[in-house]
Structure formats: structure tokens, C-alpha cells
Scaffold this motif. Structure first.
Motif, PDB file in Angstrom:
ATOM      1  N   THR A 125      19.628  -6.707  -3.714  1.00 13.84           N
ATOM      2  CA  THR A 125      19.240  -5.702  -4.706  1.00 13.84           C
ATOM      3  C   THR A 125      17.876  -6.035  -5.300  1.00 13.84           C
ATOM      4  N   ILE A 126      17.652  -7.301  -5.591  1.00 16.69           N
ATOM      5  CA  ILE A 126      16.354  -7.729  -6.132  1.00 16.69           C
ATOM      6  C   ILE A 126      15.240  -7.420  -5.146  1.00 16.69           C
ATOM      7  N   LYS A 127      15.455  -7.724  -3.870  1.00 16.95           N
ATOM      8  CA  LYS A 127      14.456  -7.421  -2.851  1.00 16.95           C
ATOM      9  C   LYS A 127      14.148  -5.922  -2.814  1.00 16.95           C
ATOM     10  N   GLY A 128      15.176  -5.106  -2.953  1.00 14.31           N
ATOM     11  CA  GLY A 128      14.970  -3.660  -2.942  1.00 14.31           C
ATOM     12  C   GLY A 128      14.074  -3.208  -4.079  1.00 14.31           C
ATOM     13  N   TYR A 129      14.285  -3.760  -5.257  1.00 12.44           N
ATOM     14  CA  TYR A 129      13.440  -3.381  -6.397  1.00 12.44           C
ATOM     15  C   TYR A 129      12.011  -3.885  -6.223  1.00 12.44           C
ATOM     16  N   VAL A 130      11.853  -5.078  -5.656  1.00 15.12           N
ATOM     17  CA  VAL A 130      10.498  -5.579  -5.393  1.00 15.12           C
ATOM     18  C   VAL A 130       9.782  -4.656  -4.412  1.00 15.12           C
ATOM     19  N   GLN A 131      10.500  -4.187  -3.412  1.00 14.70           N
ATOM     20  CA  GLN A 131       9.889  -3.257  -2.464  1.00 14.70           C
ATOM     21  C   GLN A 131       9.561  -1.923  -3.135  1.00 14.70           C
ATOM     22  N   GLN A 132      10.382  -1.492  -4.080  1.00 17.93           N
ATOM     23  CA  GLN A 132      10.039  -0.303  -4.864  1.00 17.93           C
ATOM     24  C   GLN A 132       8.724  -0.524  -5.610  1.00 17.93           C
ATOM     25  N   ALA A 133       8.587  -1.693  -6.224  1.00 21.84           N
ATOM     26  CA  ALA A 133       7.357  -1.995  -6.955  1.00 21.84           C
ATOM     27  C   ALA A 133       6.156  -1.996  -6.020  1.00 21.84           C
ATOM     28  N   CYS A 134       6.341  -2.544  -4.829  1.00 18.07           N
ATOM     29  CA  CYS A 134       5.258  -2.538  -3.842  1.00 18.07           C
ATOM     30  C   CYS A 134       4.863  -1.110  -3.486  1.00 18.07           C
ATOM     31  N   GLN A 135       5.854  -0.265  -3.295  1.00 18.80           N
ATOM     32  CA  GLN A 135       5.573   1.132  -2.967  1.00 18.80           C
ATOM     33  C   GLN A 135       4.803   1.807  -4.097  1.00 18.80           C
ATOM     34  N   TYR A 136       5.248   1.586  -5.316  1.00 17.33           N
ATOM     35  CA  TYR A 136       4.632   2.281  -6.440  1.00 17.33           C
ATOM     36  C   TYR A 136       3.182   1.836  -6.657  1.00 17.33           C
ATOM     37  N   VAL A 137       2.944   0.530  -6.568  1.00 17.25           N
ATOM     38  CA  VAL A 137       1.581   0.014  -6.700  1.00 17.25           C
ATOM     39  C   VAL A 137       0.677   0.613  -5.632  1.00 17.25           C
ATOM     40  N   THR A 138       1.221   0.743  -4.429  1.00 17.85           N
ATOM     41  CA  THR A 138       0.443   1.289  -3.315  1.00 17.85           C
ATOM     42  C   THR A 138       0.171   2.773  -3.512  1.00 17.85           C
ATOM     43  N   GLN A 139       1.176   3.524  -3.906  1.00 18.27           N
ATOM     44  CA  GLN A 139       1.025   4.969  -4.098  1.00 18.27           C
ATOM     45  C   GLN A 139       0.074   5.293  -5.242  1.00 18.27           C
ATOM     46  N   GLN A 140       0.077   4.457  -6.258  1.00 17.87           N
ATOM     47  CA  GLN A 140      -0.783   4.709  -7.415  1.00 17.87           C
ATOM     48  C   GLN A 140      -2.195   4.142  -7.247  1.00 17.87           C
ATOM     49  N   HIS A 141      -2.436   3.429  -6.153  1.00 20.67           N
ATOM     50  CA  HIS A 141      -3.767   2.869  -5.898  1.00 20.67           C
ATOM     51  C   HIS A 141      -4.256   2.068  -7.117  1.00 20.67           C
ATOM     52  N   ILE A 142      -3.367   1.220  -7.623  1.00 22.93           N
ATOM     53  CA  ILE A 142      -3.731   0.428  -8.794  1.00 22.93           C
ATOM     54  C   ILE A 142      -4.924  -0.474  -8.477  1.00 22.93           C
ATOM     55  N   LEU A 143      -5.026  -0.906  -7.228  1.00 20.51           N
ATOM     56  CA  LEU A 143      -6.164  -1.705  -6.805  1.00 20.51           C
ATOM     57  C   LEU A 143      -6.752  -1.122  -5.522  1.00 20.51           C
ATOM     58  N   ILE A 144      -8.004  -1.456  -5.268  1.00 23.00           N
ATOM     59  CA  ILE A 144      -8.658  -1.082  -4.023  1.00 23.00           C
ATOM     60  C   ILE A 144      -8.456  -2.231  -3.050  1.00 23.00           C
ATOM     61  N   SER A 145      -7.729  -1.979  -1.985  1.00 21.40           N
ATOM     62  CA  SER A 145      -7.410  -3.025  -1.024  1.00 21.40           C
ATOM     63  C   SER A 145      -8.584  -3.229  -0.074  1.00 21.40           C
ATOM     64  N   LEU A 146      -9.016  -4.477   0.048  1.00 19.79           N
ATOM     65  CA  LEU A 146     -10.082  -4.811   0.982  1.00 19.79           C
ATOM     66  C   LEU A 146      -9.484  -5.524   2.193  1.00 19.79           C
ATOM     67  N   ILE A 147     -10.099  -6.570   2.592  1.00 21.78           N
ATOM     68  CA  ILE A 147      -9.760  -7.238   3.832  1.00 21.78           C
ATOM     69  C   ILE A 147      -8.897  -8.467   3.559  1.00 21.78           C
ATOM     70  N   THR A 148      -8.181  -8.953   4.568  1.00 15.43           N
ATOM     71  CA  THR A 148      -7.437 -10.204   4.458  1.00 15.43           C
ATOM     72  C   THR A 148      -8.055 -11.212   5.409  1.00 15.43           C
ATOM     73  N   PRO A 149      -8.974 -12.030   4.926  1.00 13.96           N
ATOM     74  CA  PRO A 149      -9.613 -13.003   5.814  1.00 13.96           C
ATOM     75  C   PRO A 149      -8.642 -14.068   6.281  1.00 13.96           C
ATOM     76  N   THR A 150      -8.894 -14.598   7.444  1.00 19.13           N
ATOM     77  CA  THR A 150      -8.145 -15.751   7.917  1.00 19.13           C
ATOM     78  C   THR A 150      -8.630 -16.990   7.174  1.00 19.13           C
ATOM     79  N   GLY A 151      -7.691 -17.794   6.720  1.00 19.86           N
ATOM     80  CA  GLY A 151      -8.054 -19.056   6.105  1.00 19.86           C
ATOM     81  C   GLY A 151      -8.067 -20.168   7.145  1.00 19.86           C
ATOM     82  N   TYR A 152      -8.777 -21.217   6.851  1.00 21.88           N
ATOM     83  CA  TYR A 152      -8.883 -22.323   7.795  1.00 21.88           C
ATOM     84  C   TYR A 152      -8.670 -23.646   7.078  1.00 21.88           C
ATOM     85  N   CYS A 153      -7.922 -24.528   7.720  1.00 25.81           N
ATOM     86  CA  CYS A 153      -7.799 -25.911   7.277  1.00 25.81           C
ATOM     87  C   CYS A 153      -8.333 -26.792   8.395  1.00 25.81           C
ATOM     88  N   LEU A 154      -9.158 -27.743   8.029  1.00 25.00           N
ATOM     89  CA  LEU A 154      -9.679 -28.696   8.991  1.00 25.00           C
ATOM     90  C   LEU A 154      -8.949 -30.016   8.831  1.00 25.00           C
TER      91      LEU A 154
END
Length: 619
Positions: A554-583
Motif C-alpha cells: 500500500t505504501i508503494k502504491g501511494y509513493v507511485q501516486q506521488a510520482c505520478q502527480y509530481v510528473t503530471q504537474q511538472h513541478i520540476l523541469i527534468s533534464l538528463i541523468t548522467p552516468t556516474g563514474y568511480c575509479l
């Protein structure tokens, strides 16, 4: 700073792509409203257990290195070896050594201040590699905790049974005494202001108010219970089992004798290393604690730590750290590693192991409580002006993920809302479409566009931001860049001075790779990172429902609802997801990019990694 040649090429590629996209993209009908309807996922009500897996492993350790193949996945790592020194770089100084204060780089305290939980060293990285900061409770392992469970009669009470073979380091004023449940209770009372004379919550915890701990009770010498204000089992498990300096257990003698633990000379813990030396803004020396109780869980016959010493060099300059890595003066590096730098490194130092990790998404935060970004159409237009696939393929040489992200990263399986699952209509709102962006701006009352300012952390990628500025200008959003220091921008955004415009801190607010229920409060009124002043009863209701739930699904379902709502409302402008590197130098065995920043879990990994001396001697 990124390669200037790439930036020059993009200056020719992006306008051409804009023209082609304007001709080929279909235009959707502008939507003049400023809200969207949430499509809620189905919430399962299947009952699941609220308790995590219980660890009851007991081991007897000797100083003999095992030579017997176990038939396990780690056999191919080779025979563990004792001795040698691991050298790491840290880009920030330790301001003070008291974890209560929550100041810079207290994570190094984890070398000597143990936590109740840690990562499962025996877990195959193909199952879970611990490269991101979120630790699923199912994969937690006991450190000071020998076993644990939720109370059978009280769902908001979590019980820990402390190991009985743990002793503090033999340093005054603690003098090697046994660690017991009283030390666990004392530490949490101090950090949460719950007793033992403490009434103020630690600064390390004050910024994470999603659920409060009410009481810590020592039941007997080796058992302590934690009673929480809420009954959400996921939140309780996240708070108890995640790597955090507030979970580092200290002996009470340090505070009663010295008043605090700020002074490095007064550090005493139960961990695998002893703080032997500290030079402010320069270096730290950690020596092996030969009385440490721990063993290598992969080879229980072996006492740890394997290495004699860990040296920490404070190197704030990324170029200097990289030079030290190239010349073998440090064993790890993960700072300022762009695709261009990594490609060059592969040519000059092919022996260095380059470990790719899932990076954090970059985003831009609009001031959505004020014009012009309080209009949903404007926020959609700002998103549609950006050609994420072109930036990923050209600027990032194909190494970045161009898919937009939502509140919780889709790397966290079962919690996030991956882009391929979004409805086509929502995907279109995040697709590059400058023609439709212009139409949306006109529908919002800005047919000629508008001027605005983007306030950003000076440590961020200015070249990338200049590309964003050029793309936004095509649709009429004219952005002026205003750089600030990391501290200054956080302070500025938290005041009424930030009345309109855009911002970008070093840490984004979407695609988070940390514990989901620590992310969820970010858009609740009063939260310390709710800079844009988001105050939406729909989102608040989702958050409240999630925190009140007692079933993981049930908790996961509500978190996914929150994800949907944030996405639908465009609360942020989504840019790129760079690959991180560890040496990692080729002679270090046991490192797989865990936790990305090695210093954050130096206690577990530093004690269990070893140096292949034959490989090291060959260079």
C-alpha cells in the motif's frame, strides 16, 4: 568543465534539430488550465509482514586467512590478504567530529563509530549492488544489531538485540569496556532529544521530519526498543537501517567527560579503525583496530580489517584528485568525472578500473507559486523546449540517460514510476516540441515569451546550462544566468527574495536515489527543501495516506501516486541523468562502486576490502 569542442558542435547541431523538430513534430492542442487530474494506481491491500529479515549469525574469528573455496560468487575475487594501506581522497574537510552537529563530512566518523545496521557483504552485486544511497530493508545486515524485529504487540515499536561480543577501543576515558544496549539508548536519546538530559533534536536529523521517534527504552543489557510516532513500517525501517551519522553509536563517557565529541583527539568507538592522526584541511590517518570484533562474512574464519591503515587526503580540487589517481597516490576517485575525462583516462591509464554507477538526475526548479511558472502550460512549455535526446547523444557522448524522471528514481524497483510506463499523452508533454511550446506560452498569455533568471550553484555545469538557455530562447523564454556558491543559493532560495524564476542547486529534487519516504515530504509545506513553496492539497493527501499506511504494498502504491502527480504537474523541469563514474586502482579487491562515495560507508567496506600486493607491485 565540459569539452569546449563538444559545445561548439552542439551550437550547430541544436539549431538544426530545432528546425527539423518544428517541421516534423505534431502539435497538440494547448491546454489553458493550470491543473491536471491524477491517475491513481491500484492500491493492493494484500497483507504482508511488517518485520524485516532477522540476522542471528554468530561467528568465531581467528587471524588465519582462509584458503578454501566456498562455492560462492566471491571466490573469483581471490584469496584475501592482510596488510598495506588504502588511500582515499575526500573533497570536503571535517568541520568537527561530533555527529550530533550534522556538519560537513561526519561520514568519516563511520570508520570508528559503528552503526546498528550495515550492508550485506555476502549479497551478490547482481542482486543488489548498494551503489545508490537507498538500502532496501530486506538487504540490511546487522552490524551492532545481532537480530531485530517489530514488536508483536505494538506495530510502531522496533526492537534491536545488541551483539554481546562488542567492546569499545581501549582508549581513555572508555578504556575498552563492553558496548551494551545502554550505549545505544544513550546515543539515540542524545540525537533525538529524548532523555539522558537531552531535549533538542540533532541538526543531523532535524531536516528529515517525516516520522518522529518518541522513545528509546533499554529493556535489558542487550536489548533496546524504539517507539515511533507513526506506524509506517517502511519509514521506521528506512530510518533505523539506512547509513546515517545519527545511527553511529558513541560511548557516554565522551560527552560526560568533554561535553561533546568535537575534538579529534577524543574519538573512541567500537569500529574497525582508530583515528590516529588528523591535520585540518589536509589529512587523516586511520589505523587498524586489532581488537575489533568483526569478521569477513564471506570468509568467517578471517578477522578484519585486512588493511593496516587507511589514509584520507583532503583534496577539494577535482583536477588534483584525478592527477593523484593517475599516479597511483590515491586508490579511489569519483569527483568531477565527465565522459571526456573518463575517455582520456582510459587511454593514459588503462589499468584503472572504471565503474559505472547510476547517477542522480539533473533538474531545474521553477518558482511555481509565482508567475509565470505558476501556470502549468508555462512549465510544460519550458520542458518541451529542451531536446534531451540530442543533449544525451552529443553533449554526453551517448553516456547519459535522456529519459525524463519523476520524484523517485526508476532505479529503485517497485517505488519509482519508469518513463516507459507513462501514458503517451504525458510522454508527449516531456518530448522536445518547440512548436507546441510556443503555442502553450501563447495560451498562457505569453505570445511573445518572457524574461526570467536562473539562479544556479557555481559548481554546476555552466556549459550545459548555456545549452538549456539557447534552447529555451527559441520558444521565447529568455533566461539570464546568475551563479552563486552552494551555501549562498540554498540560503537565497529559502528566503522571500526568490520571488520568481528558476533555480538549480547541486542536488536535484527528482529522480532521487535515496530512501523513498525521505523523498516524499519534499513538496509538503514547511519542508526545508520546498523552496518553490509548493502547497497542493492533492499531494499533501497522498503524502498523509502514505505515512499512515501500515502495509508495504500500500505504501508503494501511494509513493507511485506521488510520482505520478509530481510528473503530471511538472513541478520540476527534468533534464538528463548522467552516468556516474568511480575509479578504483586494480590492486583493490572488493570494491564495486558501493554507495558511490566510498567514505560514506568506510566502516564496512574499508574493513573488508584488501590489497592484492602482487598486482600492486607490478605497477
Amino acid at each position: 568543465m565540459k569539452n569546449k569542442i563538444v559545445l561548439l558542435v552542439l551550437s550547430f547541431l541544436i539549431p538544426a534539430a530545432l528546425i527539423l523538430a518544428s517541421c516534423s513534430k505534431s502539435t497538440t492542442t494547448p491546454n489553458a488550465t493550470t491543473t491536471t487530474t491524477t491517475s491513481n494506481p491500484v492500491i493492493t491491500t494484500t497483507t504482508t509482514t511488517n518485520s524485516t529479515a532477522t540476522s542471528t549469525t554468530s561467528t568465531t574469528a581467528t587471524a588465519t586467512v582462509t584458503t578454501t573455496a566456498t562455492g560462492n560468487w566471491w571466490d573469483n575475487l581471490g584469496k584475501p590478504q592482510y596488510g598495506g594501506t588504502i588511500t582515499i581522497a575526500s573533497n570536503s574537510n571535517v568541520v568537527n567530529f561530533d555527529t550530533y552537529n550534522g556538519t560537513t563530512n561526519n561520514s568519516l566518523n563511520m570508520a570508528w563509530d559503528e552503526q546498528t545496521f550495515t550492508d550485506d557483504w555476502t549479497l551478490n552485486p547482481s542482486v543488489y549492488n548498494y551503489q545508490i544511497s537507498f538500502r532496501p530493508p530486506d538487504y540490511a545486515a546487522g552490524d551492532l544489531a545481532a537480530s531485530w524485529e517489530f514488536s508483536a504487540t505494538d506495530i510502531n515499536t522496533f526492537i534491536i538485540h545488541v551483539r554481546q561480543n562488542v567492546y569499545f577501543q581501549n582508549i581513555a576515558p572508555v578504556n575498552g569496556r563492553q558496548l551494551t544496549a545502554a550505549d545505544v539508548a544513550y546515543t539515540y536519546d542524545r540525537n533525538f532529544g529524548l532523555g539522558n538530559g537531552f531535549t533538542t533534536v540533532s541538526a543531523s536529523w532535524a531536516s528529515a521530519p517525516q516520522i518522529a521517534i518518541k522513545a528509546v527504552t533499554q529493556i535489558d543489557k542487550y536489548t533496546v526498543s524504539f517507539t515511533w510516532a507513526g506506524t509506517n513500517p517502511e519509514s521506521i525501517a528506512e530510518n533505523m537501517q539506512q547509513a546515517s551519522i545519527v545511527n553511529c553509536i558513541i560511548p557516554s563517557e565522551l560527552v560526560t567527560t568533554y561535553g561533546n565529541t568535537n575534538n579529534w583527539h577524543n574519538q573512541v568507538g567500537s569500529g574497525p579503525f582508530i583515528l590516529a592522526d588528523w591535520v585540518d584541511s589536509s589529512s587523516m590517518v586511520l589505523t587498524a583496530n586489532h581488537s575489533y570484533w568483526g569478521v569477513d562474512e564471506r570468509f568467517p574464519q578471517n578477522k578484519v580489517p585486512y588493511v593496516n591503515e587507511i589514509n584520507v587526503l583532503i583534496i577539494p580540487n577535482t583536477s588534483t584528485a584525478l592527477a593523484a589517481m593517475r599516479t597511483g597516490k590515491i586508490d579511489f576517485d569519483n569527483s568531477g568525472l565527465t565522459p571526456t575525462v573518463v575517455t582520456a583516462l582510459q587511454k593514459t591509464n588503462p589499468e584503472i578500473n572504471i565503474i559505472k554507477v547510476n547517477g542522480a538526475v539533473l533538474d531545474i526548479l521553477p518558482k511555481s507559486s509565482a508567475a509565470p511558472f505558476n501556470n502549468l502550460n508555462v512549465r510544460i512549455a519550458a520542458q518541451q523546449a529542451i531536446n534531451l535526446p540530442l543533449i544525451a547523444s552529443s553533449y554526453y557522448s551517448g553516456t547519459a540517460n535522456p529519459m525524463p524522471q519523476t520524484l523517485v528514481s526508476y532505479y529503485i524497483t517497485g517505488w519509482g514510476w519508469p518513463y516507459p510506463q507513462w501514458p503517451a499523452s504525458l510522454q508527449a508533454e516531456y518530448a522536445f516540441n518547440p512548436t507546441n511550446a510556443k503555442a502553450l506560452l501563447a495560451a498562457a498569455g505569453y505570445p511573445n515569451g518572457f524574461n526570467t533568471t536562473l539562479y544556479y550553484d557555481l559548481n554546476n555545469d555552466t556549459d550545459l546550462l548555456n545549452i538549456i538557455v539557447s534552447e529555451e530562447a527559441v520558444v521565447g523564454i529568455n533566461i539570464s544566468l546568475q551563479g552563486m556558491s552552494a551555501a549562498a543559493i540554498s540560503a537565497y532560495l529559502a528566503t522571500p527574495q526568490w520571488s520568481t524564476g528558476l533555480s538549480q542547486r547541486s542536488t536535484g529534487l527528482i529522480g532521487r536515489i535515496m530512501a523513498p519516504l525521505r523523498v516524499l515530504p519534499e513538496f509538503i509545506p514547511g519542508n526545508s527543501v520546498n523552496f518553490e513553496g509548493w502547497n497542493d492539497p492533492v499531494y499533501t493527501a497522498i503524502y498523509n495516506n502514505a505515512m499512515a499506511a501500515t502495509n508495504i504494498d500500500t505504501i508503494k502504491g501511494y509513493v507511485q501516486q506521488a510520482c505520478q502527480y509530481v510528473t503530471q504537474q511538472h513541478i520540476l523541469i527534468s533534464l538528463i541523468t548522467p552516468t556516474g563514474y568511480c575509479l578504483c586502482q586494480p590492486w583493490i579487491v572488493g570494491y564495486n562502486g558501493q554507495n558511490y562515495a566510498f567514505s560514506n560507508l568506510i566502516q564496512t567496506y574499508g574493513a573488508r576490502m584488501f590489497i592484492n600486493q602482487a598486482v600492486k607491485n607490478s605497477y
